[in-house]
Enzyme design. Sequence first.
Site, PDB file in Angstrom:
ATOM      1  N   ASP A  38      32.099   9.253  23.350  1.00 33.83           N
ATOM      2  CA  ASP A  38      33.166  10.248  23.549  1.00 33.83           C
ATOM      3  C   ASP A  38      33.715  10.662  22.196  1.00 33.83           C
ATOM      4  O   ASP A  38      33.769   9.861  21.267  1.00 33.83           O
ATOM      5  CB  ASP A  38      34.287   9.681  24.428  1.00 33.83           C
ATOM      6  N   ASP A  64      30.714  13.404  18.287  1.00 34.09           N
ATOM      7  CA  ASP A  64      30.799  14.750  18.864  1.00 34.09           C
ATOM      8  C   ASP A  64      29.427  15.115  19.446  1.00 34.09           C
ATOM      9  O   ASP A  64      28.436  15.187  18.709  1.00 34.09           O
ATOM     10  CB  ASP A  64      31.191  15.725  17.745  1.00 34.09           C
ATOM     11  N   ASN A  90      24.028  13.558  30.177  1.00 33.62           N
ATOM     12  CA  ASN A  90      24.669  14.602  29.381  1.00 33.62           C
ATOM     13  C   ASN A  90      25.862  15.154  30.155  1.00 33.62           C
ATOM     14  O   ASN A  90      25.743  16.122  30.910  1.00 33.62           O
ATOM     15  CB  ASN A  90      23.660  15.704  29.060  1.00 33.62           C
ATOM     16  N   TYR A 155      31.721  29.250  31.223  1.00 37.97           N
ATOM     17  CA  TYR A 155      31.332  27.977  31.852  1.00 37.97           C
ATOM     18  C   TYR A 155      30.076  28.169  32.708  1.00 37.97           C
ATOM     19  O   TYR A 155      29.157  27.337  32.691  1.00 37.97           O
ATOM     20  CB  TYR A 155      32.506  27.477  32.701  1.00 37.97           C
ATOM     21  N   LYS A 159      26.527  26.176  32.436  1.00 37.03           N
ATOM     22  CA  LYS A 159      25.939  25.397  33.536  1.00 37.03           C
ATOM     23  C   LYS A 159      24.660  26.043  34.071  1.00 37.03           C
ATOM     24  O   LYS A 159      23.753  25.337  34.540  1.00 37.03           O
ATOM     25  CB  LYS A 159      26.977  25.195  34.641  1.00 37.03           C
ATOM     26  N   THR A 190      39.433  15.184  38.133  1.00 38.10           N
ATOM     27  CA  THR A 190      39.412  14.369  36.915  1.00 38.10           C
ATOM     28  C   THR A 190      40.534  14.843  35.990  1.00 38.10           C
ATOM     29  O   THR A 190      41.092  15.934  36.194  1.00 38.10           O
ATOM     30  CB  THR A 190      38.074  14.557  36.196  1.00 38.10           C
TER      31      THR A 190
END
Length: 251
Positions: A38, A64, A90, A155, A159, A190
């Site tokens: 992380d 990173d 990933n 985004y 994806k 989350t």
Amino acid sequence: MTQRHADQVVLITGAGRGIGAATARLLAERAAAVGVFDIDEGLAKATAAAIVQIGGRAIPLVADAADRSQVMQAAKTLADAFGPLTGVVNDAIWIRYGPIEDVTDDVLGRMFDVGIKGAFWGVQALLAYKGDAPAAVVNITSPVSEVGSAGTSSYTAVKGAIASITRQLAVELGPKGLRVNAVTPGAVPTPGARAIVDEAGYEKRKAQTPLGRLGSEEEIAAAIAYLLSEDASFVTGTILRADGGITVKSV
Ligand SMILES: NC(=O)c1ccc[n+]([C@@H]2O[C@H](COP(=O)([O-])OP(=O)(O)OC[C@H]3O[C@@H](n4cnc5c(N)ncnc54)[C@H](O)[C@@H]3O)[C@@H](O)[C@H]2O)c1
């Protein structure tokens, strides 16, 4: 503790919290050694320490995902600690939502760097530090890679690319003994998701989800663990939805 993932050494990016952390905990509970990768040092160390405290094998890897040399170094550190890698998840993401008019070069660049380049570096790290045992990649996609959602163009681009390279790399790497799959989580509250989805947004998502509720981090981790497991030994190029059905619902 079951031994289901014994002999596995798995690098998990974005594992300091959220779905990545739940995946690290689950795999470690099932006897895998995990690299808790992380960019946030405090999160990486806390998640790894919690796993070690209950008898699991984990090390924090503060790096990173967008930086190829840092990912390679992290994979080396993990392999030095526990042996050759058998898998990479990933999971790391950096997200900004907004209308297409507001997308800036900087935002698009960082999203692509973490979300897309990060996945490339994760796969390269697995190839560099795997041994002779079969190995597996699990990428993380999103329902937006399959259906439209307003305000998510960058985004969606990340994806969509991840879904495409999952299929493509399954073909390219199958002959090398690597399986490449992805999981599509549905709506999971989350810490990262809560920062960009408000309560009204979650009510909409619940209503859109055939199972009528949000998912948990643990439910997504279970799908990821399945794809890393021996049970999935003939599964590659698959994108597994663990989404409560949200992606397939029309009206
Ligand atoms: N939560 C959901 O509803 C949902 C739905 C669909 C897909 N996903 C996907 O699941 C994955 C995990 O999402 P989450 O909701 O658990 O996110 P999260 O924001 O809660 O956790 C992401 C973690 O990644 C870390 N991170 C960010 N940038 C990084 C970088 N450059 N290098 C290393 N680590 C970095 C963060 O510090 C954080 O610990 C993502 O790929 C996300 O797109 C989540």
